[in-house]
Enzyme design. Structure first.
Site, PDB file in Angstrom:
ATOM      1  N   GLN A 108       0.854  -1.380   0.056  1.00  7.86           N
ATOM      2  CA  GLN A 108      -0.166  -0.245  -0.422  1.00  7.86           C
ATOM      3  C   GLN A 108       0.937   1.296   0.014  1.00  7.86           C
ATOM      4  O   GLN A 108       1.055   1.206   1.328  1.00  7.86           O
ATOM      5  CB  GLN A 108      -0.874  -0.267   0.928  1.00  7.86           C
ATOM      6  CG  GLN A 108      -1.481   1.500   1.180  1.00  7.86           C
ATOM      7  CD  GLN A 108      -2.896   1.719   2.188  1.00  7.86           C
ATOM      8  OE1 GLN A 108      -2.980   0.449   3.289  1.00  7.86           O
ATOM      9  NE2 GLN A 108      -2.981   2.461   2.910  1.00  7.86           N
ATOM     10  N   HIS A 188      -7.765   0.317   9.742  1.00  7.84           N
ATOM     11  CA  HIS A 188      -6.471   0.078   9.168  1.00  7.84           C
ATOM     12  C   HIS A 188      -7.888  -1.644   8.338  1.00  7.84           C
ATOM     13  O   HIS A 188      -8.013  -2.497   9.147  1.00  7.84           O
ATOM     14  CB  HIS A 188      -5.648  -0.664   9.317  1.00  7.84           C
ATOM     15  CG  HIS A 188      -4.505  -0.967   7.930  1.00  7.84           C
ATOM     16  ND1 HIS A 188      -4.491  -0.520   6.935  1.00  7.84           N
ATOM     17  CD2 HIS A 188      -3.796  -2.031   8.052  1.00  7.84           C
ATOM     18  CE1 HIS A 188      -3.445  -1.202   6.609  1.00  7.84           C
ATOM     19  NE2 HIS A 188      -3.317  -1.983   6.417  1.00  7.84           N
ATOM     20  N   ASP A 203      -1.531  -7.748   3.892  1.00  3.91           N
ATOM     21  CA  ASP A 203      -2.153  -6.714   4.360  1.00  3.91           C
ATOM     22  C   ASP A 203      -0.710  -6.016   4.016  1.00  3.91           C
ATOM     23  O   ASP A 203       0.121  -5.930   3.766  1.00  3.91           O
ATOM     24  CB  ASP A 203      -2.109  -6.340   5.755  1.00  3.91           C
ATOM     25  CG  ASP A 203      -1.536  -5.376   6.585  1.00  3.91           C
ATOM     26  OD1 ASP A 203      -1.060  -4.073   5.679  1.00  3.91           O
ATOM     27  OD2 ASP A 203      -1.153  -4.809   8.015  1.00  3.91           O
TER      28      ASP A 203
END
Length: 249
Positions: A108, A188, A203
């Protein structure tokens, strides 16, 4: 992170990272309507949908339709969970882990895009089962990132205009007023999928995917156990946990 080497290419990369750190999307809410809205816009076929998972309790997991393809978790970041994450990373770096070579996994870099990325991880790792069209926005994006490193896949999302416009449109239609794109959101979003019989935690803010071992044939039950032990029990005071599952409806 690691210091950048000083070659011209690395310098260009370092400059780009500065630009990329300024890229923020409006966050998606953790509710099935919003995730389904985004997923449909980017190419989720009918017959599949995100649904609420109300508890990690096995009696309540039975309420979720039986064909589960992915599980998402939204949680509040906290010092306990951060500490657990650091220790987990050190342990895996020391001991190693088995990682499937065909996982769809992206880092990310886009601020507040963790919900979008959890959705991409959920669909991308089940694209064949669901028959995702290669002409759809997510089909095109998956083709773009095929064979790329998680870092390059994460960078590709910065330029994925179809995905961005779908995400923004969905985020603006939520139950609560959408925060600004630049808002510092401390919640999150992550995703759990099954690959080759193992449960993977995906993640985009972690150093790598986490292999939690065999699912025993029940992705949701296995994910619920990990969520309980690695998130809820690390932060027993918090009530800010929200789970959904991507299922065949």
């Amino acid at each position: 992170g690691a210091p950048f080497p000083s070659s011209p290419k690395a310098m260009a990369m370092a400059v780009d990272m500065e630009k990329i750190r300024k890229v923020h999307w409006v966050p998606l809410e953790s509710n099935p309507d919003m995730l389904n809205d985004f997923a449909r816009k980017v190419g989720l076929p009918s017959g599949f949908e995100f649904v609420d998972v109300f508890s990690t309790d096995p009696e309540l997991l039975i309420m979720v339709p039986p064909e589960r393809l992915a599980v998402t978790l939204l949680y509040q970041c906290s010092s306990n969970i951060r500490k657990f994450k650091e220790e987990q990373q050190k342990r895996i770096e020391a001991e190693g882990q088995k990682l499937s070579s065909d996982l769809v996994y992206l880092k990310q870099y886009v601020g507040n895009a963790c919900g979008t990325i959890a959705c991409i991880h959920s669909i991308g790792n089940n694209s064949q089962v669901m028959g995702i069209s290669e002409e759809s926005p997510i089909g095109k994006f998956l083709t773009t990132i095929k064979g790329k490193t998680p870092q390059d896949a994460g960078l590709a999302l910065v330029d994925a205009t179809d995905m961005h416009s779908a995400s923004e449109a969905s985020a603006q239609g939520g139950q609560t007023a959408a925060p600004e794109a630049t808002a510092d959101v401390d919640a999150h979003f992550i995703c759990f999928v099954e690959n080759d019989g193992d449960l993977y935690e995906l993640d985009g803010n972690k150093a790598f995917p986490i292999n939690h071992g065999p699912t025993g044939g029940d992705l949701l039950e296995a994910a619920a156990q990990v969520i309980k032990a690695n998130f809820m029990e690390q932060d027993p005071e918090s009530v800010n946990f929200n789970m959904m599952a991507l299922v065949r409806s």
